[in-house]
Structure formats: C-alpha cells, structure tokens
Design an enzyme around this catalytic site. Structure first.
Site, mmCIF file in Angstrom:
data_model
loop_
_atom_site.group_PDB
_atom_site.id
_atom_site.type_symbol
_atom_site.label_atom_id
_atom_site.label_comp_id
_atom_site.label_asym_id
_atom_site.label_seq_id
_atom_site.Cartn_x
_atom_site.Cartn_y
_atom_site.Cartn_z
ATOM 1 C CD GLU A 218 41.707 49.487 45.465
ATOM 2 O OE1 GLU A 218 42.632 49.405 44.635
ATOM 3 O OE2 GLU A 218 41.271 50.583 45.882
ATOM 4 C CE1 TYR A 290 42.532 56.994 48.191
ATOM 5 C CE2 TYR A 290 41.878 55.050 46.955
ATOM 6 C CZ TYR A 290 42.520 55.632 48.039
ATOM 7 O OH TYR A 290 43.142 54.838 48.969
ATOM 8 C CD GLU A 353 42.232 51.706 49.957
ATOM 9 O OE1 GLU A 353 42.622 52.385 48.989
ATOM 10 O OE2 GLU A 353 42.598 50.529 50.160
HETATM 11 O O1 AHR Z 1 45.774 54.020 49.318
HETATM 12 C C1 AHR Z 1 46.643 53.725 48.271
HETATM 13 C C2 AHR Z 1 46.161 52.567 47.427
HETATM 14 O O2 AHR Z 1 44.978 52.913 46.778
HETATM 15 C C3 AHR Z 1 45.783 51.313 48.170
HETATM 16 O O3 AHR Z 1 46.888 50.508 48.426
HETATM 17 C C4 AHR Z 1 44.853 50.630 47.224
HETATM 18 O O4 AHR Z 1 43.908 49.831 47.879
HETATM 19 C C5 AHR Z 1 44.213 51.776 46.470
HETATM 20 O O5 AHR Z 1 44.223 51.572 45.108
#
Ligand code: AHR
Length: 553
Positions: A218, A290, A353
């Site tokens: 990131e 996410y 992720e």
């Molecule tokens: O998975 C939790 C966090 O989410 C990770 O450390 C980061 O890469 C993302 O923002």
C-alpha cells in the site's frame, strides 16, 4: 438431502425470521419450487489454468494473527509443532494452502527483517506498527513486538504446510540494501555468504529459495504515501540488480486500492518511461479491495460506513455481496489499464488483500484488534470472490485472503487452547479442488434476487459460480445468494457426460450463523451423493455455497 417440500418450508420459515415476509417473497418462494434455473458447463471452452496461488493467505504481525494465532511458542501447552499451532498447520495442509504472504500489510513497511533472525532470546523488542490501534485489553506482545517469530519461523511454517512464502519488503523505512540483504539471507547458497552462515546457524543450511517478493505494501498509504510516479521510481531502484540465485524472483509491485485506476496507469506509465523493458521486472501488481462500506451510498466515512459482522438485516447481507461482486469489475478494469502499457499482458494481478471489514465488536477474543467473527454471509462472500478469481484465472495469478487467523476474514479463530475453523475456512475447504484445474466457461441462468434497498428496487444475480476440470474430475462451485429462496437448477455439461458425483453444501437456517469457540460445528457442510440419470437437477438451498464434484465418463 432435504426434500423440495422441506426447502419450501425452510424458505417460508426463513422469510418470517428474516423479516422480509411480504406477499411477493412468499409467491417467489413457492414459484421457486419448480426448476427455474440452469447451469451450462462448456467442456470445450477452457479459460486457462487456475493458479493454485489464487487460494493464498495473508499473515501480519497485527493483533492476534501471529502471537496466539499461529505462534504459540516452543514451551506452550497448546498442541504445537515447533511452536506453531498444530490445528492451523493441519487444517492448512487439508486445504492445500499454496502460498502465504508475510509480515504485512502495513507492518511490513515498519519492519526490519534483521530483528527477526538470530537466536530468539537475543532479538530486540520493538513497538509494533499497530501499537496505536491496540487497546486496554490487548496483550503486551501485540503492542510490543518480541520478534520471537521471524523469517526462519515463517519459512518453517510454510514448509510444514507445503506453501510458498511470499515476503513483503520494507520500502518506506529501510534502504534498498536491506531488501537485497533479506533476499541474500533467504536465498544465498549454504556457506556462500555471511548471511547464509547466519541462516545456517539457526539450523537452516539450505536456502529458503523465496520466490515471491512484494516491493512495499500500500505504497499509496501506510507504505510511504507515495504518488504513483514516486513509487515507480522507488520500485525501479529497489528492484535493480537484486541478487539472483537458482530461481528468478517474482517481484510484486504495490498496486491500486479498489478502483483507483490512476494508480495502475500512472505507475506503469512511469515504469515504462525508462523503457518498455522495465515492465518485465514486474511479475504482478497487487490490488487490494476490502468490502467495508455497507452504508448503501450514505457515506464514505471509514468508521461510519462499516457494518456489523454478526447483526445485520437481509439488506446488509446483499450490500456486502454487492461490495464483494465489485471485484469482478476491478479485475477487468485494472487489467484493461495494464494492457495500455503491457500489451502482451505479462504482468498479472495479485489480489493480495481481500475480504469484508466490519466495525469492531465481534471479536472472539477481546483485545484482538481487527478481529471479527465470520458468519454464513462471509462464507458466501468468500465463495463468490473465489469464483470470480477462477473465472478470471488468466488475469489473476495470486490472491491472499485478509487475513488467515484472528483478523478480518479469518479462516480460523484461536485463543490459548481454543481453536475453530470459521465459515470462511469451511468455504475454502469446498473450493480447494479448483487449484491447478482448467477453468471452464459456465453459464448461469437464474431469476435475479429482488429486494428493497432503502425504498429503491434492487437486484442481485440469482446463481453464480465457476467450474474447472482436471482429467475426468470436474468441480462446479455455486453460490445461491438469496436469503430465503432455494434455486432448483438443471445442470448440463456440454461436450461431455457425467457418470457420478457428489455434492457438498454449506448453509444454515439462520443467515447469521457462525462457528465459535462454544459452537465449533454450527455451520458445517453436508455431503451427499448425487442421483444422476436423465435430467440432472440440483437444488441450491437459500444462502448457500455448494461444491459439486462430478466424474466425467
Ligand atoms: O489487513 C489489514 C491492513 O489493511 C493491512 O495491514 C493493510 O495493508 C491494509 O490497509
């Protein structure tokens, strides 16, 4: 297997409990008792090989992931193998875990790999990157990093489960030499360098041969707050003339957050400005997505927009699945942008992720930050995400569910001697057979889910999934996202015939159901042989994930 009558009964019962008891839902439930859906699998239309790495994992020095999760320590009474929680090792073997990313996440860009090697009792203690987010209930070893678990322990863990290690290097706060030295520590031949001797001194004479290296994490945020151009310059610098040993390294660039197309475009543009050959240094671009905004368009506030992990209405269920379904467009969109520069598409997407991210409150262990209890909703979310990856296996070379244990979309929850395989872990079990298979085109036709989204009529697809074949073994995985209606589908294999098969289905009469320390087997797949002959029909229960293993003649 439940009868059709039972499904209708279940559907009606759930309609009442789920609080959506309208006449139209009732009518739909009854209408759904006839075959209304169809799945066509086209054996002659392979889409490419499903990289096993799509079924990868992610572990970070964050909350209860490493300490209490994976690592219980050499002197622990908790059943372990060399300090590693035995239950985790055994279950990961079962799901054929192909690759594990480590040590972060944001932690990676604060981490000095040297802190985690050498004799464990001499390793320095440091303030963990996540210290500021920890709370009164968090144990000290979550706030202050003991470095008891480091590179050796991680690679050993990977070897025990049969997975490839994927290390994320620190670009924000260490110089490029340290990246080179970490590669040298891991991969230089026995006896060749001082760092190889250091590794051998810990009992690891043979090189680790770590192939996958992330160049920061990131980098648009916690990994340095770079612009894409700045990061591209750093990427070139950090990756120029890395030491090479037996196997070439696969370098993974920090990629975009969700739909930030500009990051993909401007990063690649800047890399290519030095010459198109520079693009060949990149194995993959990491995409993070996410599903956190469940506000249905009301806000983009990171705190306010999040939903609850276990208390939700059917509309929240669908909202999460919508956020998950965005993955398909993100893969297609970033792939298109990548093609502007990398016309042959040598660079792949690495979705390192992914998963839902809820507000705090459902922690199995109070004090474990970012821990949440997965429910049936998260199993369905995970399954539909894995299906997307399978369908786009030509674009996605690796994906890593965030995270493995005690954090976000966990496959496992653990605390001291307690351990449970979550609904997400159960979904991974059902999908393991896709690894390495040929992805097949499969067409799903089913009535859409219709629901009320804050006074607006909303829809979601009715059935979806993916199919793959390895020799005579076909695997069809299917999600029925409807909270209360079963879907009865005719399944047709074009270009082949099925001789036998069995079905495993993960569902529950309560969409909020979860596996917990107290009820470890609340949500378990049912396994049933399939009755074939004539028309092949399967009823996908409401809110379910199914895996149909089919033998071809
Ligand atoms: O998975 C939790 C966090 O989410 C990770 O450390 C980061 O890469 C993302 O923002």
């Amino acid at each position: 297997m439940k009868s059709r009558r039972n499904f209708v009964k279940t559907a009606l019962a759930m309609t009442a409990t789920a609080g959506v008891g309208t006449f139209s839902t009732l009518r739909n439930a009854l209408a759904a008792s006839t075959t209304d859906s169809r799945i066509d699998i086209l054996l002659d239309e392979p889409r490419g090989t499903i990289s096993p790495d799509i079924y990868g994992h992610f572990t970070e020095h964050l909350g209860g992931v490493m300490y209490d999760g994976i690592w219980v320590g050499l002197k622990s009474k908790v059943p372990n193998i060399d300090g590693l929680r035995r239950d985790v090792v055994e279950h990961m073997r079962k799901i054929k875990a192909p690759v594990v990313r480590y040590p972060g996440g944001c932690f990676a860009d604060s981490y000095d790999w040297r802190d985690g090697v050498g004799p464990a009792d001499k390793r320095p203690r440091r303030t963990n990157f996540w210290n500021g987010a920890e709370n009164d209930k968090s144990p000290a070893n979550h706030k202050f990093e003991s470095n008891e678990f480091g590179t050796n322990e991680f690679v050993h863990f990977c070897k025990l489960i049969g997975a490839e290690p994927y290390l994320a290097a620190n670009v924000r706060s260490l110089p490029a030499t340290e990246f080179q030295h970490w590669v040298e520590y891991c991969n230089s031949p026995a006896g060749s360098t001082t760092l190889a001797d250091l590794r051998a001194g810990a009992g690891y004479a043979e090189p680790f041969n770590v192939r996958y290296w992330g160049v920061g994490n990131e980098s648009w945020g916690c990994g340095g707050n770079f612009t894409p151009q700045e990061y591209a310059v750093e990427f070139r610098r950090y990756t120029a003339w890395l030491p090479q040993y037996v196997k070439p390294l696969s370098l993974i660039a920090s990629g975009p957050n969700t739909d930030e197309w500009f990051w993909t475009r401007e990063f690649l543009q800047e890399i290519a400005r030095k010459g198109p050959g520079q693009l060949r240094e990149i194995y993959g671009m990491a995409l993070h997505h996410y599903a956190w905004n469940l506000s249905r368009g009301k806000t983009n506030d990171w705190e306010k927009a999040k939903g609850d992990a276990i208390q939700f209405e059917p509309v929240d269920w669908y909202e999460l699945l919508r956020e998950g379904q965005r993955m398909e467009g993100l893969i297609e969109g970033h792939w298109q942008v990548m093609g502007e520069f990398d016309r042959e598409h040598r660079i792949k997407l690495i979705v390192d992720e992914w998963g839902p991210w809820y507000r705090p409150g459902s922690e199995a262990t109070p004090g474990d930050i970012l821990e949440q209890t997965p429910t049936l909703r998260d199993a369905v979310f995970s399954a539909l995400t894995l299906d997307i990856f399978n369908r786009h296996c030509g674009k996605v070379a690796m994906a890593n569910c965030a995270q493995l244990i005690n954090c976000l979309n966990s496959l496992y929850l653990a605390h001291e001697d307690r351990f449970v395989v979550t609904t997400v872990g159960r979904a991974f079990e059902l999908y393991a057979g896709h690894q390495g298979g040929q992805s097949l085109r499969a067409e799903f036709s089913a009535p859409q889910v219709r629901y009320d989204r804050d006074g607006q009529a909303a829809t979601f697809w009715g059935l979806n999934g993916s199919a793959s074949v390895q020799g005579k073994n076909m695997l069809l995985t299917v999600v029925n996202p409807h909270v209360s209606e079963p879907r009865e589908a005719e399944i047709v294999v074009r270009g082949g015939a099925i001789s036998s098969g069995s079905a495993s289905t993960l569902t529950h009469s309560d969409i909020h159901a979860s596996n917990t320390f107290a009820h470890r087997d609340a949500v378990m797949p049912s396994h049933n042989p399939l009755k074939l002959g004539g028309q092949f029909v399967y009823t996908f229960p409401p809110a379910s994930v199914s895996a149909l293993s089919l033998q071809l003649r």
